[in-house]
Write a protein that holds these residues in place. Sequence first.
Motif, PDB file in Angstrom:
ATOM      1  N   LEU A 196      20.043  66.138  18.990  1.00 19.61           N
ATOM      2  CA  LEU A 196      20.931  66.918  19.591  1.00 19.61           C
ATOM      3  C   LEU A 196      21.925  65.944  20.358  1.00 19.61           C
ATOM      4  O   LEU A 196      23.079  66.518  20.566  1.00 19.61           O
ATOM      5  N   ASP A 197      21.360  65.043  21.119  1.00 23.70           N
ATOM      6  CA  ASP A 197      22.015  64.357  22.015  1.00 23.70           C
ATOM      7  C   ASP A 197      22.989  63.373  21.094  1.00 23.70           C
ATOM      8  O   ASP A 197      24.062  62.754  21.978  1.00 23.70           O
ATOM      9  N   ASN A 198      22.834  63.047  20.164  1.00 31.08           N
ATOM     10  CA  ASN A 198      23.399  61.688  19.536  1.00 31.08           C
ATOM     11  C   ASN A 198      24.022  62.481  18.194  1.00 31.08           C
ATOM     12  O   ASN A 198      24.248  61.421  17.270  1.00 31.08           O
ATOM     13  N   ALA A 199      24.377  63.727  18.058  1.00 31.12           N
ATOM     14  CA  ALA A 199      24.871  64.328  16.755  1.00 31.12           C
ATOM     15  C   ALA A 199      26.121  63.541  16.163  1.00 31.12           C
ATOM     16  O   ALA A 199      26.126  63.440  14.889  1.00 31.12           O
ATOM     17  N   ASP A 218      25.672  56.848  11.524  1.00 32.98           N
ATOM     18  CA  ASP A 218      25.294  55.272  11.648  1.00 32.98           C
ATOM     19  C   ASP A 218      23.858  55.025  11.416  1.00 32.98           C
ATOM     20  O   ASP A 218      23.368  53.870  11.751  1.00 32.98           O
ATOM     21  N   TYR A 219      23.097  56.110  11.461  1.00 36.89           N
ATOM     22  CA  TYR A 219      21.490  55.816  11.383  1.00 36.89           C
ATOM     23  C   TYR A 219      20.961  56.154  10.208  1.00 36.89           C
ATOM     24  O   TYR A 219      21.026  57.219   9.716  1.00 36.89           O
ATOM     25  N   SER A 220      20.269  55.085   9.617  1.00 34.83           N
ATOM     26  CA  SER A 220      19.457  55.476   8.482  1.00 34.83           C
ATOM     27  C   SER A 220      17.847  56.055   9.084  1.00 34.83           C
ATOM     28  O   SER A 220      17.741  55.925  10.196  1.00 34.83           O
ATOM     29  N   SER A 221      17.273  56.682   8.299  1.00 34.65           N
ATOM     30  CA  SER A 221      15.688  56.977   8.644  1.00 34.65           C
ATOM     31  C   SER A 221      14.963  55.785   9.370  1.00 34.65           C
ATOM     32  O   SER A 221      14.454  55.959  10.435  1.00 34.65           O
ATOM     33  N   LEU A 222      14.968  54.667   8.899  1.00 36.05           N
ATOM     34  CA  LEU A 222      14.536  53.570   9.294  1.00 36.05           C
ATOM     35  C   LEU A 222      14.947  53.229  10.627  1.00 36.05           C
ATOM     36  O   LEU A 222      14.283  52.896  11.680  1.00 36.05           O
ATOM     37  N   GLN A 223      16.516  53.236  10.555  1.00 37.99           N
ATOM     38  CA  GLN A 223      16.927  53.002  12.017  1.00 37.99           C
ATOM     39  C   GLN A 223      16.591  53.843  13.167  1.00 37.99           C
ATOM     40  O   GLN A 223      16.212  53.513  14.437  1.00 37.99           O
ATOM     41  N   LEU A 224      16.532  55.144  12.669  1.00 38.14           N
ATOM     42  CA  LEU A 224      16.033  56.140  13.631  1.00 38.14           C
ATOM     43  C   LEU A 224      14.626  56.059  14.012  1.00 38.14           C
ATOM     44  O   LEU A 224      14.230  56.160  15.307  1.00 38.14           O
ATOM     45  N   TRP A 242      16.054  63.111   5.258  1.00 36.62           N
ATOM     46  CA  TRP A 242      16.826  62.676   6.337  1.00 36.62           C
ATOM     47  C   TRP A 242      18.549  62.606   5.799  1.00 36.62           C
ATOM     48  O   TRP A 242      19.159  63.086   6.659  1.00 36.62           O
ATOM     49  N   PRO A 243      18.761  62.119   4.477  1.00 40.29           N
ATOM     50  CA  PRO A 243      20.232  62.119   4.371  1.00 40.29           C
ATOM     51  C   PRO A 243      20.873  63.486   4.098  1.00 40.29           C
ATOM     52  O   PRO A 243      22.226  63.738   4.835  1.00 40.29           O
ATOM     53  N   ASP A 244      20.106  64.406   3.597  1.00 37.29           N
ATOM     54  CA  ASP A 244      20.484  65.679   3.766  1.00 37.29           C
ATOM     55  C   ASP A 244      20.726  66.507   5.173  1.00 37.29           C
ATOM     56  O   ASP A 244      21.641  67.106   5.312  1.00 37.29           O
ATOM     57  N   LEU A 245      19.888  66.050   6.108  1.00 39.88           N
ATOM     58  CA  LEU A 245      19.776  66.707   7.542  1.00 39.88           C
ATOM     59  C   LEU A 245      21.077  65.887   8.191  1.00 39.88           C
ATOM     60  O   LEU A 245      21.682  66.793   8.786  1.00 39.88           O
ATOM     61  N   LYS A 246      21.155  64.689   7.840  1.00 32.48           N
ATOM     62  CA  LYS A 246      22.193  63.990   8.497  1.00 32.48           C
ATOM     63  C   LYS A 246      23.634  64.385   8.275  1.00 32.48           C
ATOM     64  O   LYS A 246      24.551  64.794   8.747  1.00 32.48           O
ATOM     65  N   PHE A 247      23.606  64.717   6.768  1.00 36.00           N
ATOM     66  CA  PHE A 247      24.950  65.335   6.358  1.00 36.00           C
ATOM     67  C   PHE A 247      25.474  66.889   6.791  1.00 36.00           C
ATOM     68  O   PHE A 247      26.300  67.153   7.269  1.00 36.00           O
ATOM     69  N   ALA A 248      24.199  67.583   6.984  1.00 39.15           N
ATOM     70  CA  ALA A 248      24.269  68.902   7.561  1.00 39.15           C
ATOM     71  C   ALA A 248      24.581  68.830   8.774  1.00 39.15           C
ATOM     72  O   ALA A 248      25.746  69.532   9.641  1.00 39.15           O
ATOM     73  N   VAL A 249      24.399  67.896   9.955  1.00 42.38           N
ATOM     74  CA  VAL A 249      24.584  67.718  11.230  1.00 42.38           C
ATOM     75  C   VAL A 249      25.926  67.179  11.448  1.00 42.38           C
ATOM     76  O   VAL A 249      26.732  67.792  12.241  1.00 42.38           O
ATOM     77  N   GLY A 250      26.445  66.409  10.347  1.00 43.31           N
ATOM     78  CA  GLY A 250      28.043  65.838  10.387  1.00 43.31           C
ATOM     79  C   GLY A 250      28.735  67.213  10.365  1.00 43.31           C
ATOM     80  O   GLY A 250      29.777  67.092  10.731  1.00 43.31           O
ATOM     81  N   GLU A 251      28.398  67.921   9.317  1.00 48.42           N
ATOM     82  CA  GLU A 251      29.236  69.098   9.294  1.00 48.42           C
ATOM     83  C   GLU A 251      29.254  69.875  10.392  1.00 48.42           C
ATOM     84  O   GLU A 251      30.472  70.445  10.616  1.00 48.42           O
ATOM     85  N   ASP A 252      28.412  70.160  11.075  1.00 49.07           N
ATOM     86  CA  ASP A 252      28.057  70.971  12.136  1.00 49.07           C
ATOM     87  C   ASP A 252      28.992  70.199  13.056  1.00 49.07           C
ATOM     88  O   ASP A 252      29.778  71.135  13.925  1.00 49.07           O
TER      89      ASP A 252
END
Length: 283
Positions: free
Chosen positions: A26-29, A34-40, A63-73
Amino acid sequence: MSALLKIRSERDQMSAIERRIGDFVLDNAHLLRDYSSLQLANALEISQSSVVKFSQKLGYKGWPDLKFAVGEDVARGDGNGSSEVPSAAPPAGRHAALAEALWQAKSAAEQETRSLNSPETLDAIAATLRTAHTVYVIGLGEDSVGARAFALRLVQAGVLAVYLSDPALMPIGLSRVRREDVLVVLSEHGRRSALCELGRIFRERAGRVVSITRHTANPLRTLADQALLVSAHDDRAHVEPLLYQAALQHLLDLLFLLLCADGDERMPLLDRGTARMRQLLES
């Protein structure tokens, strides 16, 4: 429901680790690309599998699907908590941009609020109000404005409603509370001790309690028989209350329309009441 709204709405039911992940998202949407699941996982000092399980719990493959959905938001402006207006815009354009940004933010809050309250919940609460003998409505501070207006709307819809301006006065009449009576409590954060105590006493006297609060966990929501939830978020402290009040008003208006749609009996009553009110105002 957007990914960011899912995280907000389910945060109270998450484990400590899940809340850490959710809060980071939420704070870094706008930075998640720039974050992979390992980096996060490394940034939060948790296991990579925790990130994957968190994504799957929200309904995504990983994680890739969630990250993509957040990017769309973020691209749509959903839940990013900011709608800045370019400072270089000319005055007229700046005013128009400011008005549009505010409208978009209010619309987003209304959509999030609507997604938190299912049609079944709204219909059930409308039925509770419709069949009540007396509906008592109370709210303190800024919530008193919405409470007073909602009590008036209930009367216009043919519901016997009483607006309470002071919780200290309510216990005086509690001895007459019936099983068919309902107490509607508007409290943004649901933590006012006076309102919680009032709700507890009302339930003990066999009445039903309907709470209207933010979607976060709170004492008032916990003790209520039925609950309506409001979602409104913005990083700017002076803007967030505007979004909350707009989303709250839309929710109350929707409930009013559901009451008015109850068969053919209420509309003539509503029309007559409106006509009388117009005559009083114009005389």
